[in-house]
Design a protein around this motif. Structure first.
Motif, PDB file in Angstrom:
ATOM      1  N   ILE A   1       0.783  -1.149  -0.025  1.00 21.34           N
ATOM      2  CA  ILE A   1       0.047   0.028  -0.076  1.00 21.34           C
ATOM      3  C   ILE A   1       0.751   1.282  -0.136  1.00 21.34           C
ATOM      4  CG2 ILE A   1      -1.620   1.384   1.172  1.00 21.34           C
ATOM      5  CD1 ILE A   1      -2.977  -1.372   2.271  1.00 21.34           C
ATOM      6  N   HIS A   2       0.601   1.980  -1.139  1.00 20.20           N
ATOM      7  CA  HIS A   2       1.057   3.523  -1.038  1.00 20.20           C
ATOM      8  C   HIS A   2       0.125   4.190  -0.060  1.00 20.20           C
ATOM      9  CE1 HIS A   2       2.886   7.239  -2.898  1.00 20.20           C
ATOM     10  NE2 HIS A   2       2.028   7.603  -2.032  1.00 20.20           N
ATOM     11  N   GLY A   3       0.336   4.409   1.164  1.00 20.43           N
ATOM     12  CA  GLY A   3      -0.760   4.863   2.356  1.00 20.43           C
ATOM     13  C   GLY A   3      -0.929   6.369   2.326  1.00 20.43           C
ATOM     14  N   GLU A   4      -1.192   7.041   1.471  1.00 16.66           N
ATOM     15  CA  GLU A   4      -1.811   8.390   1.465  1.00 16.66           C
ATOM     16  C   GLU A   4      -3.195   8.683   0.810  1.00 16.66           C
ATOM     17  OE1 GLU A   4       2.014  11.229   1.077  1.00 16.66           O
ATOM     18  OE2 GLU A   4       1.807  10.076  -0.800  1.00 16.66           O
ATOM     19  N   VAL A   5      -3.733   9.455   1.510  1.00 16.70           N
ATOM     20  CA  VAL A   5      -5.026  10.013   0.939  1.00 16.70           C
ATOM     21  C   VAL A   5      -4.690  11.104  -0.122  1.00 16.70           C
ATOM     22  CG1 VAL A   5      -6.634   9.525   2.929  1.00 16.70           C
ATOM     23  CG2 VAL A   5      -5.434  11.661   2.675  1.00 16.70           C
ATOM     24  N   THR A   6      -5.553  11.358  -1.060  1.00 12.20           N
ATOM     25  CA  THR A   6      -5.331  12.454  -1.991  1.00 12.20           C
ATOM     26  C   THR A   6      -6.171  13.364  -2.174  1.00 12.20           C
ATOM     27  OG1 THR A   6      -6.511  10.946  -3.643  1.00 12.20           O
ATOM     28  CG2 THR A   6      -4.193  10.617  -3.509  1.00 12.20           C
ATOM     29  N   ASP A   7      -7.070  13.770  -1.165  1.00 13.45           N
ATOM     30  CA  ASP A   7      -7.941  14.911  -1.123  1.00 13.45           C
ATOM     31  C   ASP A   7      -7.302  16.193  -1.261  1.00 13.45           C
ATOM     32  OD1 ASP A   7      -8.756  12.372   0.789  1.00 13.45           O
ATOM     33  OD2 ASP A   7     -10.622  13.317   0.822  1.00 13.45           O
ATOM     34  N   HIS A   8      -7.863  17.034  -2.094  1.00 13.24           N
ATOM     35  CA  HIS A   8      -7.133  18.245  -2.225  1.00 13.24           C
ATOM     36  C   HIS A   8      -6.970  19.002  -1.109  1.00 13.24           C
ATOM     37  CE1 HIS A   8      -5.304  21.510  -4.586  1.00 13.24           C
ATOM     38  NE2 HIS A   8      -6.448  22.418  -4.066  1.00 13.24           N
TER      39      HIS A   8
ATOM     40  N   ILE B   1      -0.494  17.886   2.132  1.00  9.93           N
ATOM     41  CA  ILE B   1       0.376  16.831   1.819  1.00  9.93           C
ATOM     42  C   ILE B   1       1.106  16.279   3.043  1.00  9.93           C
ATOM     43  CG2 ILE B   1       2.425  18.368   1.003  1.00  9.93           C
ATOM     44  CD1 ILE B   1       2.723  16.597  -1.324  1.00  9.93           C
ATOM     45  N   PHE B   2       1.702  17.252   3.973  1.00 17.17           N
ATOM     46  CA  PHE B   2       2.399  16.334   5.106  1.00 17.17           C
ATOM     47  C   PHE B   2       1.646  15.666   5.941  1.00 17.17           C
ATOM     48  CE2 PHE B   2       4.797  20.315   3.821  1.00 17.17           C
ATOM     49  CZ  PHE B   2       6.094  19.595   3.409  1.00 17.17           C
ATOM     50  N   ASP B   3       0.237  15.868   5.935  1.00 18.86           N
ATOM     51  CA  ASP B   3      -0.613  15.081   6.558  1.00 18.86           C
ATOM     52  C   ASP B   3      -1.379  13.588   6.026  1.00 18.86           C
ATOM     53  OD1 ASP B   3      -0.256  16.940   8.728  1.00 18.86           O
ATOM     54  OD2 ASP B   3      -1.839  17.954   8.333  1.00 18.86           O
ATOM     55  N   ARG B   4      -1.044  13.606   5.064  1.00 17.52           N
ATOM     56  CA  ARG B   4      -1.903  12.591   3.920  1.00 17.52           C
ATOM     57  C   ARG B   4      -1.488  11.165   4.540  1.00 17.52           C
ATOM     58  NH1 ARG B   4      -2.182  15.342  -2.019  1.00 17.52           N
ATOM     59  NH2 ARG B   4      -3.503  17.197  -1.573  1.00 17.52           N
ATOM     60  N   GLU B   5      -0.482  10.962   5.002  1.00 17.18           N
ATOM     61  CA  GLU B   5      -0.159   9.365   5.404  1.00 17.18           C
ATOM     62  C   GLU B   5      -0.635   9.192   6.801  1.00 17.18           C
ATOM     63  OE1 GLU B   5       4.059   7.587   4.760  1.00 17.18           O
ATOM     64  OE2 GLU B   5       3.918   7.824   7.049  1.00 17.18           O
ATOM     65  N   LYS B   6      -0.723  10.125   7.624  1.00 19.18           N
ATOM     66  CA  LYS B   6      -1.503  10.054   8.932  1.00 19.18           C
ATOM     67  C   LYS B   6      -2.787   9.923   8.936  1.00 19.18           C
ATOM     68  CE  LYS B   6      -2.118  12.515  13.248  1.00 19.18           C
ATOM     69  NZ  LYS B   6      -3.600  12.644  13.482  1.00 19.18           N
ATOM     70  N   ILE B   7      -3.562  10.563   7.842  1.00 21.91           N
ATOM     71  CA  ILE B   7      -5.204  10.595   7.474  1.00 21.91           C
ATOM     72  C   ILE B   7      -5.318   9.251   7.063  1.00 21.91           C
ATOM     73  CG2 ILE B   7      -7.023  11.628   6.239  1.00 21.91           C
ATOM     74  CD1 ILE B   7      -5.980  13.179   8.726  1.00 21.91           C
ATOM     75  N   PHE B   8      -4.460   8.737   6.131  1.00 26.20           N
ATOM     76  CA  PHE B   8      -4.819   7.419   5.550  1.00 26.20           C
ATOM     77  C   PHE B   8      -4.776   6.362   6.404  1.00 26.20           C
ATOM     78  CE2 PHE B   8      -3.771   3.347   3.459  1.00 26.20           C
ATOM     79  CZ  PHE B   8      -4.422   3.373   2.077  1.00 26.20           C
ATOM     80  N   ILE B   9      -3.827   6.374   7.709  1.00 19.98           N
ATOM     81  CA  ILE B   9      -4.011   5.231   8.479  1.00 19.98           C
ATOM     82  C   ILE B   9      -5.187   5.288   9.303  1.00 19.98           C
ATOM     83  CG2 ILE B   9      -2.936   4.646  10.693  1.00 19.98           C
ATOM     84  CD1 ILE B   9      -0.192   5.889   9.874  1.00 19.98           C
TER      85      ILE B   9
END
Length: 345
Positions: A134-141, A145-153
């Motif tokens: 898994i590339h673990g990032e959300v992509t919501d605009h 960008i620095f929070d996308r991994e945390k939010i994906f978890i």
């Protein structure tokens, strides 16, 4: 310590690209890695068994005589992927499937737009013994960008790992303290890869004094507190973390442009840079497990039988490389000194 010998390592996250690029990338990785998990985000992506077999053949055709290298193939998941596709990929020798959220990184536009719709596919993967990478990032605009991994978890990964206990999940190229803590506290079906760039650099190395395009990768480099957490994770010796370079080459012109591509081409110096990190941490005794044991153990594959030797010897990476078609490429750490070197056989 001025010399270390370890079992031959593997790279559990590698982009080789395609075409003329293979003449550079395949030998560069094969010089020290016996196997590698090959990323399927080509144009077009590797979405079925026939494409997987053809790509493997192109990789092996680029391997120089006398070099040994086994490409471990993966299938690119989309919302059109079926259980039949999974079974065919397994029969063709695939060891895993790769989940990119659509738009998360290079050549991911055709990837997964509705993640929960793939849950039946995950069930088939678990039954077939294929891992989920898994590339673990959300992509919501609207999400930084620095929070996308945390939010994906929080939004997806917790549910996937708990809902499918028989499915082995690799959280790829983790970049945050949040990810390291989640993996450490997680169940046995969860592990993670860590890249050399995220161990060596933080976002200052990308942005201070001007933008450094050859340090730009996705997931993007984070603040130094996250870098320290990753270094602590590998220093701990936990079996949940293993080597995955995410070596991702692009031509120089595509990196040094108004909209530069993401990716660090680290294959030229990957094992040496990992050794440098472990040496700096006073943890050279943990390098072999990270590079050579934890990955195959998690994948359920045999460890390699050979060995490599690294010596503490300074050398300087080239400023740029010339590809077979005449185009130029800049390796990660170009022009910089590395303190460890792979010994000649």
């Amino acid at each position: 310590m001025n010399k270390i010998t370890i079992q031959t390592p593997d790279d559990w996250h590698l982009h080789l690209r395609d075409g003329a690029m293979l003449q550079e990338t395949v030998p560069a990785s094969a010089r020290c890695f016996n196997r590698a998990i090959i990323m399927p985000n080509l144009v077009p992506p590797v979405t079925n068994a026939d494409m997987l077999n053809n790509y493997r053949e192109r990789i092996l055709a680029a391997l120089p005589d006398g070099q040994s290298f086994e490409p471990l193939m993966t299938l690119y998941l989309t919302n059109q992927t079926t259980a039949a596709d999974i079974k065919a990929a397994k029969a063709a020798g695939a060891v895993a499937c790769k989940l990119y959220p659509a738009g998360a990184t290079t050549n991911s536009d055709a990837a997964v737009k509705t993640l929960t719709a793939l849950y039946p596919v995950f069930e088939t993967m678990a039954a077939e013994g294929l891992l989920l990478l898994i590339h673990g990032e959300v992509t919501d605009h609207e999400i930084d960008i620095f929070d996308r991994e945390k939010i994906f978890i929080e939004r997806y990964l917790q549910d996937i790992v708990s809902r499918f206990p028989q499915l082995k999940v690799v959280f790829e190229h983790i970049t945050t303290a949040d990810a390291a803590e989640f993996v450490l506290a997680g169940p046995d079906n969860l592990a993670a890869t860590i890249t050399p760039q995220h161990l060596l650099l933080n976002r200052n190395d990308l942005l201070v004094g001007g933008v450094k395009p050859h340090n730009y990768c996705l997931p993007v480099l984070k603040r130094n507190t996250h870098q320290k957490a990753l270094r602590s994770a590998v220093q701990s010796g936990s079996k949940k973390f293993f080597l995955g370079t995410d070596s991702a080459p692009h031509e120089k012109s595509k990196k040094e442009s108004a909209c530069g591509c993401a990716g660090c081409y680290s294959a030229w110096s990957a094992i040496e840079l990992y050794a440098q990190v472990f040496d700096d941490l006073g943890a050279l005794d943990k390098l072999e497990a990270f590079a050579s044991h934890n990955g195959p153990d998690f994948y359920g594959l045999p460890r390699n039988s050979g060995q490599i030797t690294l010596v503490k010897e300074s050398w300087t990476l080239p400023e740029q490389l010339t590809l077979a078609d005449g185009s130029l490429m800049v390796p990660f750490f170009a022009g910089q000194q590395v303190n460890w070197k792979l010994a000649a056989e």
